[in-house]
Write an enzyme that holds these catalytic residues in place. Structure first.
Site, PDB file in Angstrom:
ATOM      1  CG  HIS A 121      -1.930   0.986   1.416  1.00 20.53           C
ATOM      2  ND1 HIS A 121      -1.607   2.303   1.878  1.00 20.53           N
ATOM      3  CD2 HIS A 121      -3.405   1.077   1.125  1.00 20.53           C
ATOM      4  CE1 HIS A 121      -2.542   3.009   2.145  1.00 20.53           C
ATOM      5  NE2 HIS A 121      -3.703   2.193   1.724  1.00 20.53           N
ATOM      6  CG  ASP A 198       0.711  -2.302   6.234  1.00 23.30           C
ATOM      7  OD1 ASP A 198      -0.179  -2.586   7.128  1.00 23.30           O
ATOM      8  OD2 ASP A 198       0.630  -1.675   5.176  1.00 23.30           O
ATOM      9  CD  GLN A 201      -6.852  -4.257   4.211  1.00 26.66           C
ATOM     10  OE1 GLN A 201      -7.646  -5.365   4.338  1.00 26.66           O
ATOM     11  NE2 GLN A 201      -6.897  -3.202   3.698  1.00 26.66           N
ATOM     12  CE  LYS A 224      -6.988  -0.637   6.531  1.00 28.04           C
ATOM     13  NZ  LYS A 224      -7.795   0.300   5.547  1.00 28.04           N
ATOM     14  CB  CYS A 362      -3.909   3.581  -1.644  1.00 27.12           C
ATOM     15  SG  CYS A 362      -5.091   4.466  -1.232  1.00 27.12           S
TER      16      CYS A 362
HETATM   17  N1  C6P Z   1      -6.085   0.676   3.115  1.00 29.09           N
HETATM   18  C1  C6P Z   1      -7.952   0.031   1.695  1.00 29.09           C
HETATM   19  O1  C6P Z   1      -9.140   0.071   1.163  1.00 29.09           O
HETATM   20  P1  C6P Z   1      -4.706   3.691   7.604  1.00 29.09           P
HETATM   21  O2  C6P Z   1      -5.287   4.559   6.581  1.00 29.09           O
HETATM   22  O3  C6P Z   1      -3.563   4.129   8.297  1.00 29.09           O
HETATM   23  O4  C6P Z   1      -5.579   3.068   8.687  1.00 29.09           O
HETATM   24  O5  C6P Z   1      -4.153   2.451   6.687  1.00 29.09           O
HETATM   25  C2  C6P Z   1      -3.389   2.462   5.675  1.00 29.09           C
HETATM   26  C3  C6P Z   1      -3.097   1.169   5.135  1.00 29.09           C
HETATM   27  C4  C6P Z   1      -1.843   0.694   5.190  1.00 29.09           C
HETATM   28  N2  C6P Z   1      -1.362  -0.708   4.796  1.00 29.09           N
HETATM   29  C5  C6P Z   1      -2.561  -1.410   4.169  1.00 29.09           C
HETATM   30  C6  C6P Z   1      -2.166  -2.745   3.762  1.00 29.09           C
HETATM   31  C7  C6P Z   1      -3.759  -1.037   4.050  1.00 29.09           C
HETATM   32  O6  C6P Z   1      -4.616  -1.666   3.451  1.00 29.09           O
HETATM   33  C8  C6P Z   1      -4.098   0.365   4.652  1.00 29.09           C
HETATM   34  C9  C6P Z   1      -5.409   1.083   4.231  1.00 29.09           C
HETATM   35  C10 C6P Z   1      -7.625   0.851   2.804  1.00 29.09           C
HETATM   36  O7  C6P Z   1      -7.371  -0.847   1.164  1.00 29.09           O
HETATM   37  C11 C6P Z   1      -7.654   2.305   2.720  1.00 29.09           C
HETATM   38  S1  C6P Z   1      -6.575   3.065   1.488  1.00 29.09           S
END
Ligand code: C6P
Length: 404
Positions: A121, A198, A201, A224, A362
């Site tokens: 991401h 990370d 997910q 999430k 993203c």
């Molecule tokens: N992905 C998706 O629709 P934040 O925004 O900080 O809570 O998470 C960022 C982020 C980082 N790593 C991964 C693997 C992610 O999937 C995400 C967030 C969402 O896939 C929103 S872009």
């Protein structure tokens, strides 16, 4: 077996109508829905114990501080961290990763290398690029194959004594592929590199054991995993957190301040400057309890069923291609239909009450790899049903007919 209808009753939004149709919520990868117990816990906090934490001797401040620290310990146990001070509250995964990259700015030197994967991401690409620009280190990328799996031989070949950090997501947000992070961590440690996972997910689907994984950092978001937005956790091994400089300066992260010199507080406070999201931190603990009460084994069983059914049914549609066909997958299906822009499908099925994400998610390098502008991503949670998948499949068929 889970009683899915009973579980759905915990989530008030799931009985809402959208565009006059019953909501089918398949955008769980973006954010999960919240059970009533989480919604109520936010109100209860503000109604009963709202006060600033770690500051006052008054009773309310003590109660709020205790609740916040109890939540930290709950999360420590949930991810099996050795110490509660290795669990830092953040505003989300993005915050956690930036905290680490900021810290490595004082460690990395020109010639050093950082390895990321092609499945990341943007949150786990851009901060490392910024770090490399600042320090003169070089960014290396683990390539992927057509199934969306990372190529481990290529990873092995990238590792050297120059490698200082390796970072990879536990589960890809765009494709749902589960990465072999244990192997990656083990190999990276052989050359002395630190590893950040990370877990954004992963945490809605599984319970990470950070000691068993032996990762140096593990970042995730609360929103999430049924928790409030603006919450997250960065796990870091004690040694690493002691080595890294603070991310932000401010209240509560200091031992002593004079105009000549400031000394920093011990962990975890060194990394928690300013008034945090107190309600969010406390209620993230409520969300973790909720998920554990359902049980991750049950969650996985339900989600496997959903993934299998969705994959089978979607592939009945002529011209439909699924991206991320690797074996090890979470409950995410990313797809396109020949000659139709994903946005158009997403917009039509939205009118039928179905929420999916369309676009690059993203994760533009993944889309570039497949030479596509984006995909339609249906990401399932344990509260979704087989019937909802059938509704989506019929809606996609309808959209295809309209757009062909
Ligand atoms: N992905 C998706 O629709 P934040 O925004 O900080 O809570 O998470 C960022 C982020 C980082 N790593 C991964 C693997 C992610 O999937 C995400 C967030 C969402 O896939 C929103 S872009």
């Amino acid at each position: 077996m889970l009683d899915i209808q009973k579980i759905r009753d915990d989530f008030p939004i799931l009985s809402e109508k959208v565009n006059g149709k019953p909501l089918v919520y398949f955008d769980n990868g973006a954010t999960s829905q919240k059970p009533q117990i989480v919604i109520d816990a936010i109100a209860t906090y503000y109604q009963e114990i709202n006060a600033n934490i770690h500051r006052g001797v008054h009773t309310l401040s003590q109660l709020a501080t205790d609740a916040y620290e109890i939540s930290r310990v709950k999360i420590q146990h949930h991810i099996n961290a050795k110490f509660s001070h290795e669990v830092l509250f953040t505003s989300g995964t993005t915050h956690g990763i930036n905290l680490v990259t900021n810290g490595f700015a004082s460690i990395l030197k020109p010639g050093d290398e950082v390895i990321v994967s092609s499945l990341e991401h943007h949150s786990n690409i851009v901060p490392w690029q910024m770090l490399c620009e600042k320090t003169g280190a070089t960014l290396k990328v683990i390539p992927m194959n057509e199934d969306g799996e990372l190529i481990m031989d290529a990873f092995d070949a990238l590792l050297s004594e120059k490698t200082k950090v390796v970072t990879v997501n536990h589960i890809s947000n765009a494709l749902g592929i589960i990465n072999p992070i244990k192997y990656i961590i083990e190999k990276a440690h052989v050359v002395g590199a630190a590893v950040l996972i990370d877990g954004a997910q992963a945490v809605p689907h599984l319970k990470p054991d950070v000691q068993d994984l032996d990762c140096d950092f593990y970042a995730f978001s609360g929103h999430k995993m049924c928790g409030p937005t603006g919450t997250g956790i960065l796990y870091g091994k004690e040694d690493w957190l002691n080595k890294l400089p603070p991310y932000q300066g401010g209240g509560e992260m200091i031992k002593e301040v004079t105009f000549e010199k400031t000394t920093y507080a011990d962990l975890p406070h060194k990394f928690e400057a300013g008034t945090p999201n107190i309600a969010g931190g406390i209620v993230l603990g409520t969300a973790v309890d909720y998920l554990n009460n359902i049980g991750f084994h049950n969650i996985q069983k339900q989600e496997e069923k959903l993934l299998e059914h969705a994959t089978k049914r979607l592939l009945e549609i002529e011209g439909l291609k699924i991206y991320g066909t690797g074996k090890n997958k979470a409950s995410v299906v990313s797809f396109n239909i020949d000659g139709i822009h994903p946005y158009d499908i997403g917009s039509i099925i939205d009118k039928l009450g179905i929420a999916v994400r369309t676009g690059h998610h993203c994760a533009q390098p993944i889309m570039n790899f497949f030479c596509i502008p984006g995909t339609i991503r249906a990401s399932f949670s344990f509260y979704n049903t087989i019937e909802e998948i059938d509704i989506m499949v019929e809606a996609v068929k309808k959209a295809k007919t309209m757009l062909s």
